[in-house]
Every structure is written in C-alpha cells, then in structure tokens.
Design a protein around this motif. Structure first.
Motif, PDB file in Angstrom:
ATOM      1  N   VAL A  83     -36.776  20.468  84.045  1.00  0.00           N
ATOM      2  CA  VAL A  83     -37.724  20.214  82.962  1.00  0.00           C
ATOM      3  C   VAL A  83     -36.920  19.635  81.808  1.00  0.00           C
ATOM      4  O   VAL A  83     -36.056  20.306  81.251  1.00  0.00           O
ATOM      5  CB  VAL A  83     -38.400  21.517  82.486  1.00  0.00           C
ATOM      6  N   ASP A  85     -37.329  16.768  78.372  1.00  0.00           N
ATOM      7  CA  ASP A  85     -38.150  15.806  77.645  1.00  0.00           C
ATOM      8  C   ASP A  85     -37.495  14.435  77.681  1.00  0.00           C
ATOM      9  O   ASP A  85     -36.268  14.311  77.622  1.00  0.00           O
ATOM     10  CB  ASP A  85     -38.333  16.255  76.197  1.00  0.00           C
ATOM     11  N   THR A 120     -45.110  13.328  68.723  1.00  0.00           N
ATOM     12  CA  THR A 120     -46.361  13.513  69.463  1.00  0.00           C
ATOM     13  C   THR A 120     -47.071  14.777  69.008  1.00  0.00           C
ATOM     14  O   THR A 120     -48.049  15.203  69.620  1.00  0.00           O
ATOM     15  CB  THR A 120     -46.083  13.595  70.975  1.00  0.00           C
ATOM     16  N   VAL A 121     -46.579  15.386  67.937  1.00  0.00           N
ATOM     17  CA  VAL A 121     -47.190  16.601  67.391  1.00  0.00           C
ATOM     18  C   VAL A 121     -48.041  16.203  66.191  1.00  0.00           C
ATOM     19  O   VAL A 121     -47.503  15.688  65.208  1.00  0.00           O
ATOM     20  CB  VAL A 121     -46.106  17.605  66.969  1.00  0.00           C
ATOM     21  N   TRP A 129     -37.783  13.352  68.035  1.00  0.00           N
ATOM     22  CA  TRP A 129     -36.540  14.106  67.889  1.00  0.00           C
ATOM     23  C   TRP A 129     -36.093  14.643  69.246  1.00  0.00           C
ATOM     24  O   TRP A 129     -36.822  14.559  70.228  1.00  0.00           O
ATOM     25  CB  TRP A 129     -36.707  15.248  66.888  1.00  0.00           C
ATOM     26  N   LYS A 131     -35.399  17.418  71.788  1.00  0.00           N
ATOM     27  CA  LYS A 131     -36.102  18.660  72.017  1.00  0.00           C
ATOM     28  C   LYS A 131     -35.197  19.768  72.569  1.00  0.00           C
ATOM     29  O   LYS A 131     -34.103  19.482  73.075  1.00  0.00           O
ATOM     30  CB  LYS A 131     -37.253  18.425  73.011  1.00  0.00           C
ATOM     31  N   PRO A 132     -35.685  21.026  72.522  1.00  0.00           N
ATOM     32  CA  PRO A 132     -34.887  22.131  73.066  1.00  0.00           C
ATOM     33  C   PRO A 132     -34.443  21.916  74.507  1.00  0.00           C
ATOM     34  O   PRO A 132     -33.315  22.257  74.866  1.00  0.00           O
ATOM     35  CB  PRO A 132     -35.837  23.330  72.954  1.00  0.00           C
ATOM     36  N   SER A 133     -35.304  21.346  75.342  1.00  0.00           N
ATOM     37  CA  SER A 133     -34.918  21.135  76.746  1.00  0.00           C
ATOM     38  C   SER A 133     -33.709  20.215  76.837  1.00  0.00           C
ATOM     39  O   SER A 133     -32.815  20.414  77.670  1.00  0.00           O
ATOM     40  CB  SER A 133     -36.089  20.533  77.532  1.00  0.00           C
ATOM     41  N   PHE A 136     -30.613  22.040  75.419  1.00  0.00           N
ATOM     42  CA  PHE A 136     -30.150  23.051  76.377  1.00  0.00           C
ATOM     43  C   PHE A 136     -29.349  22.372  77.493  1.00  0.00           C
ATOM     44  O   PHE A 136     -28.268  22.835  77.879  1.00  0.00           O
ATOM     45  CB  PHE A 136     -31.369  23.788  76.935  1.00  0.00           C
ATOM     46  N   GLN A 139     -26.026  21.251  76.015  1.00  0.00           N
ATOM     47  CA  GLN A 139     -25.127  22.388  75.799  1.00  0.00           C
ATOM     48  C   GLN A 139     -24.503  22.854  77.110  1.00  0.00           C
ATOM     49  O   GLN A 139     -23.297  23.118  77.184  1.00  0.00           O
ATOM     50  CB  GLN A 139     -25.933  23.523  75.158  1.00  0.00           C
ATOM     51  N   ARG A 140     -25.320  22.947  78.137  1.00  0.00           N
ATOM     52  CA  ARG A 140     -24.801  23.379  79.439  1.00  0.00           C
ATOM     53  C   ARG A 140     -23.835  22.356  80.013  1.00  0.00           C
ATOM     54  O   ARG A 140     -22.827  22.709  80.627  1.00  0.00           O
ATOM     55  CB  ARG A 140     -25.955  23.629  80.411  1.00  0.00           C
ATOM     56  N   SER A 196     -34.509  19.115  64.090  1.00  0.00           N
ATOM     57  CA  SER A 196     -34.657  19.801  65.378  1.00  0.00           C
ATOM     58  C   SER A 196     -33.363  20.482  65.817  1.00  0.00           C
ATOM     59  O   SER A 196     -33.274  20.990  66.937  1.00  0.00           O
ATOM     60  CB  SER A 196     -35.126  18.822  66.458  1.00  0.00           C
TER      61      SER A 196
ATOM     62  N   PRO B 132     -30.317  26.786  71.387  1.00  0.00           N
ATOM     63  CA  PRO B 132     -31.137  26.005  72.312  1.00  0.00           C
ATOM     64  C   PRO B 132     -31.632  26.809  73.517  1.00  0.00           C
ATOM     65  O   PRO B 132     -32.769  26.637  73.952  1.00  0.00           O
ATOM     66  CB  PRO B 132     -30.194  24.877  72.753  1.00  0.00           C
ATOM     67  N   SER B 133     -30.790  27.674  74.065  1.00  0.00           N
ATOM     68  CA  SER B 133     -31.226  28.456  75.242  1.00  0.00           C
ATOM     69  C   SER B 133     -32.438  29.324  74.890  1.00  0.00           C
ATOM     70  O   SER B 133     -33.355  29.479  75.692  1.00  0.00           O
ATOM     71  CB  SER B 133     -30.087  29.340  75.749  1.00  0.00           C
ATOM     72  N   GLN B 135     -34.568  28.765  72.350  1.00  0.00           N
ATOM     73  CA  GLN B 135     -35.700  27.902  72.023  1.00  0.00           C
ATOM     74  C   GLN B 135     -36.338  27.340  73.286  1.00  0.00           C
ATOM     75  O   GLN B 135     -37.560  27.203  73.370  1.00  0.00           O
ATOM     76  CB  GLN B 135     -35.242  26.762  71.106  1.00  0.00           C
ATOM     77  N   PHE B 136     -35.490  27.036  74.256  1.00  0.00           N
ATOM     78  CA  PHE B 136     -36.002  26.518  75.521  1.00  0.00           C
ATOM     79  C   PHE B 136     -36.823  27.595  76.215  1.00  0.00           C
ATOM     80  O   PHE B 136     -37.918  27.319  76.729  1.00  0.00           O
ATOM     81  CB  PHE B 136     -34.824  26.074  76.386  1.00  0.00           C
ATOM     82  N   GLN B 139     -40.099  27.972  74.294  1.00  0.00           N
ATOM     83  CA  GLN B 139     -40.997  26.854  74.530  1.00  0.00           C
ATOM     84  C   GLN B 139     -41.678  26.956  75.897  1.00  0.00           C
ATOM     85  O   GLN B 139     -42.886  26.746  76.025  1.00  0.00           O
ATOM     86  CB  GLN B 139     -40.187  25.558  74.444  1.00  0.00           C
ATOM     87  N   SER B 196     -31.160  25.027  62.882  1.00  0.00           N
ATOM     88  CA  SER B 196     -31.063  24.945  64.345  1.00  0.00           C
ATOM     89  C   SER B 196     -32.375  24.489  64.976  1.00  0.00           C
ATOM     90  O   SER B 196     -32.509  24.494  66.195  1.00  0.00           O
ATOM     91  CB  SER B 196     -30.628  26.295  64.933  1.00  0.00           C
ATOM     92  N   GLY B 197     -33.346  24.109  64.159  1.00  0.00           N
ATOM     93  CA  GLY B 197     -34.540  23.446  64.689  1.00  0.00           C
ATOM     94  C   GLY B 197     -35.629  24.357  65.202  1.00  0.00           C
ATOM     95  O   GLY B 197     -36.619  23.870  65.756  1.00  0.00           O
ATOM     96  N   THR B 200     -39.168  23.555  63.913  1.00  0.00           N
ATOM     97  CA  THR B 200     -39.731  22.388  64.600  1.00  0.00           C
ATOM     98  C   THR B 200     -40.243  22.767  65.987  1.00  0.00           C
ATOM     99  O   THR B 200     -41.335  22.369  66.396  1.00  0.00           O
ATOM    100  CB  THR B 200     -38.659  21.292  64.726  1.00  0.00           C
ATOM    101  N   GLU B 204     -44.098  22.460  67.300  1.00  0.00           N
ATOM    102  CA  GLU B 204     -44.418  21.700  68.507  1.00  0.00           C
ATOM    103  C   GLU B 204     -45.123  22.569  69.546  1.00  0.00           C
ATOM    104  O   GLU B 204     -46.038  22.095  70.228  1.00  0.00           O
ATOM    105  CB  GLU B 204     -43.144  21.099  69.108  1.00  0.00           C
TER     106      GLU B 204
END
Lengths: 317, 317
Positions: A83, A85, A120-121, A129, A131-133, A136, A139-140, A196, B132-133, B135-136, B139, B196-197, B200, B204
């Motif tokens: 998943v 964005d 899109t919000v 911006w 996104k968290p996905s 994440f 970061q990984r 974000s 992020p982890s 937030q993901f 979400q 850290s967003g 946002t 969303e």
C-alpha cells in the motif's frame, strides 16, 4: 521541462526578440548541450516534465522531452510496499567499485518520491504532499540500506549518503534567506499548505544529505537545515514561466569516492554541486560542497576532478 | 497525574497555607470526586501518569495513581503492525446499541498514540513526536473503520467520529489565540521542535473530530483548525507544576446518540465537552459542542441529558 508539442510550442518569459525563434526545441537543445558538457552518469527529471494542457499527445510529448536520455531506471513503485500513495516511489542503490571492499555495498542511495499534484483533501487547499505510506516505505528502506552498509562482509562505519528527489518543495524551504543559502530566491516557496513531516522523517533517518525539488522556477538556491541541504535547481524548460534575462538552468551533482589506505576506491567522500546556465558558454555558477564525509563545508577544491565521480544531472521545469 | 509516593509527596504551586496538608492524595481525591460526579464510562490518562524521579517504586506509583480506575482496556501495540514506534498505540471501537442497525458498527472510534518522551535524534532537540510507522498504522486503521462503517449489512453514510489521544501537543496547537479558542492559554505550546505531519494525516483521514493532549499544565483550551478540535484539559495532578489559585482540572467528553426514524438509537450525533475544577463544587466550565453530525457549532442544548451518552473522563497531569 513543461514539454508540449515541440517546435510549434512557444516559449514563455524570454525577450521579445527571442520569441520568434524560441520553442520547446530550445529545451531539447539545452538538454543535449548539458549532456555534451557534463557527460552525466544519470539524469533526474523531477516532475512537470510535460505541460499536459498544451500537449496534443501526452505520450508523444513525454517521449520527445526524454528523448536525449534514452534509457530509464525509473520504477512504478516498490515491490515490497503493498500500500503506497502515488507512483514512481522507488530507490536506487549505487554499488561501490568492483574488487574492493565496497563492491557489494551501496555507497550512494537515491530516493525518488511522488508528492502528487494537488491536495485531494477538500479541507486542505493547494499542492500535494508525501504521505505516511511513502514516509514509512522511505524510513524502512533507509534503515535496510544502513543495516546492509554496516553488515558483514566488510562492515562499514557510518552511513552511505542519501539524496532525495521529488517535485514540490517542503515547507522547510522557507527557513532560508540570502544570509544562509547559495543561489537566489525570487519567489515564494510554493510548498503544500500543510506540513506532512517528511523533513522530520529524513532527519530521523540520518542518511539523507540533500533534497532536490523543482516547482518554483525562479528559486535556485541550496540551504542547509539540520544537516540536510535543501536545493532547488531553477527552471529548465522554455514552455514554463521564467524570467527574461535570467537564464534557464540545470543543477549538476557529483559524488566523489575516497581512496582507502590500500589505494583502492572506497566510500563516497563528498557531494558537490553547481548549476549551468543556458547561455553561450553554459556558464557554471554557485559551486559548493553539499556534504563531505570528514568535514562539512570545506572549500570547494579543484582536486575532485582526479577522483572517481558519479555525476547526476538534475533537470527541473 | 505526576503521581509519586502518595501522602509523603508534596504538592507544587498551591498556596502556602495549603502546603502542609497537600500531597499526591489530593490527586487521588480529585480522581475519586470526578468519578463520583460524572460517572464516566471510560477514563483516559494521557501520560506523565507518574513522576518517575520522585517515585520510590514506579510500579507502585502507577498502581496507586490508577487505583480508582480499576479495569483497563489499554493495549501494548496493535497486533497487525509488525513495526511500530513506541508502546500503547492502539484503537478502541465503541459498538452501536444492540438490536439496532448499528449493533455491529463502531459508532465512535478512539485512537491512542505514544509520542515518546524526548527526541532520540541528536540533531533534533526537544520532545518526541508521532512517527511514520504510527501514522501509517493510524491511517490504515481509520480507513478500515470507515470501510466497515459503510459496508453491508446496514451500510452507513459518512464516517463515525474519531477522537485521538496522546501526550505532547502538536505544533498546530500554536495556531490559536483567545479570539478563536475556548479556555485559556497561559504558557507556550511545548510541542516537538519539528512537525512530523500527524495533523495533516488526521485531516486527510477524515474521521477525526477532536484531539486531546496534555503536557502544558496551564493551557486548557480547545481550538478548531481544519474541522478538527485541538484540546488541552489543563493540569490535573498536584505533584506537577501548576498555578496557585488556578484550580487543577479535568476534561469530560460526552458522545450522544441520535434517535433514528424508527425510534431506535442510531449514530453519534454530537460530541460535547466541559471541564471540572477541583474546587468545592467541582465547578463545570467552558461547556462546548466539539462536533455535531448535522451542523458544527450549534448552541449547547440542555436536551442532551435525555440522550444515550458515552462519557469519557480525561485526566492529564
């Protein structure tokens, strides 16, 4: 590049005397001159590559815009992220020199992210911006690369430097003025209207040394914040707003390897940058060291030309 | 609560005349009085529950602090998130009334996140943040809950409201002044030094109606930004900094159900809040509607007392 239909597509913001002979083909010529002059190993197009509204056939416009850079290493999205964005989120790992302790290490990491176009919000106006996905995944990936760099065989100290490319500048680009950046700021920072958190995520990751965005054609500076260089290149394309008399330009990034005690090529020791203007001499300006393994901010030395270099050309509209 | 060793632990910032008889037991007494007065269905402790430096035995201090709220629904971390920062990240789903179309729907969603204590990134000073982890995970959880709410059987329109609890206020809490919040702001917003967003991410997500944090004991306001209420409760504990003459306080949140056309209980129709002061009468102040299904910001009506209500008590240090 804001490429459209080629020779029938007019230029924006050039002198009246230039208008009659100026078109998308000037953009193409500039790409080709840059390639001739710099012989880059890799070219990054950071978005708005075509100007869809004026492109009769978008696919053709893309092909024409990219034609000088025949092969691509771009990917749709990371296979391991189920998943995520956007599209075009991926990373590239640049391996060390063969027959050295670095041959199975990535010595330079490139990250590419898609910040979308507009929000899109409904309750948030303005641009998109990261996104968290995506953060994440970034970061990984950064963690994995750092783990691999310090793992056997040939465990390395520290981290390999990372460079991050996307289109829309972060809100943190607004933290600079002429006292603490190199280049110019001739318009506002058109970041998303919300933060974000991606800058924070990059600082936390620890390997990112520089971020390169486009979007604001009249800004071309690099400024350092919390040990990360935030860089524009300045507008490149001729069918994009610009400023008559202020040359279209492109940013070059060079990563140089150190020589190890055994006389072999080792890790990346520095990352330097400059811009070239689309004038008669492709004048190089604003040379600076973005990052150095041993000390940040040392003077730009001429000796780098003797080094093993990876040269990245960075074209933004 | 900043709980420490109980009756031997002195109070901070009370009048000199109160010092001799004031201790952690005043915090305990306030918890008990709040429970008696409000009979809450659920109590949220948003962090800094004990003051470790002055606690001889941290586990005992935690037990003593929480003793009035016997049972817990807290979880260590979500089972489905294999990699997540912090501890105590989880959500709770509050099911609709039995034998109605809502009995297998979550009509109110509570999210709890751990922002850590201090930054663990050397180049970033100050407090921690939501990564992020987390937030993901948030979400994806929000998306799942919204999907389930609108799925068969008994698909519902819109989204069930969500409430989010954590400790350290977001940078966006600094967007208010007395012209656009309810309550008081008597000190700065001690958010992390970076954004850290997460705000946002919540905008969303679309279901979050209010966020509740602690950390700044002398701020107790709620302010609305982009359709999300950002709320403090004001300091609760006596072994925590405060202000003599400015009563310790707690925030109450009530979610009320609507009656459907068939005369049965339906979705959440409004979320209201007030605070109670630890004075002789547990005076209730700053009553306000945080969110209403049909119209935001209608006057606080007395009729809610006849409704089906879920009452949340919110104690912050």
């Amino acid at each position: 590049m804001h490429f459209a239909d080629g020779k029938t597509t007019a230029c924006l913001n050039v002198f009246p005397s230039q208008m009659a002979t100026c078109s998308d083909l000037n953009t193409t010529a500039f790409v080709n001159r840059m390639i001739q002059a710099e012989k880059p190993d890799f070219i990054v197009f950071t978005g708005d590559n075509i100007f869809g509204f004026d492109a009769t056939d978008s696919a053709k416009s893309l092909d024409a815009g990219f034609s000088a850079a025949i092969n691509t290493l771009s990917q749709l999205n990371p296979a391991e992220a189920h998943v995520i964005d956007g599209f075009g989120n991926y990373n590239l790992e640049i391996g060390g020199v063969e027959d050295t302790r670095f041959e199975n290490k990535s010595v330079l990491n490139l990250y590419f992210l898609d910040n979308g176009d507009y929000s899109t919000v409904p309750s948030i106006p303005g641009y998109g911006w990261i996104k968290p996905s995506q953060q994440f995944w970034f970061q990984r990936t950064s963690q994995r690369l750092q783990r691999e760099y310090s793992s056997k065989p040939n465990p390395q100290k520290g981290t390999a430097p990372g460079l991050v490319y996307f289109h829309v500048p972060l809100p943190e680009f607004a933290n600079f003025d002429s006292s603490n950046f190199t280049g110019v700021k001739q318009e506002g920072i058109s970041s998303a209207s919300v933060n974000s958190g991606f800058f924070t995520t990059m600082v936390e990751a620890g390997d990112v040394k520089a971020v390169f965005t486009g979007h604001d054609h009249l800004n071309d500076f690099c400024g350092e914040l919390t040990d990360i260089q935030l860089c524009y290149a300045g507008g490149f394309g001729y069918h994009a707003y610009g400023k008559a008399g202020w040359s279209r330009r492109a940013r070059v990034v060079v990563a140089s390897l150190e020589k190890t005690e055994s006389g072999l090529w080792g890790a990346v020791k520095s990352i330097k940058t400059w811009k070239r203007l689309d004038d008669e001499n492709l004048t190089a300006i604003d040379r600076q060291v973005l990052w150095s393994k041993n000390s940040v901010g040392h003077p730009f030395a001429a000796s780098w030309m003797c080094d093993w270099n990876l040269k990245l050309l960075f074209l933004e509209h």
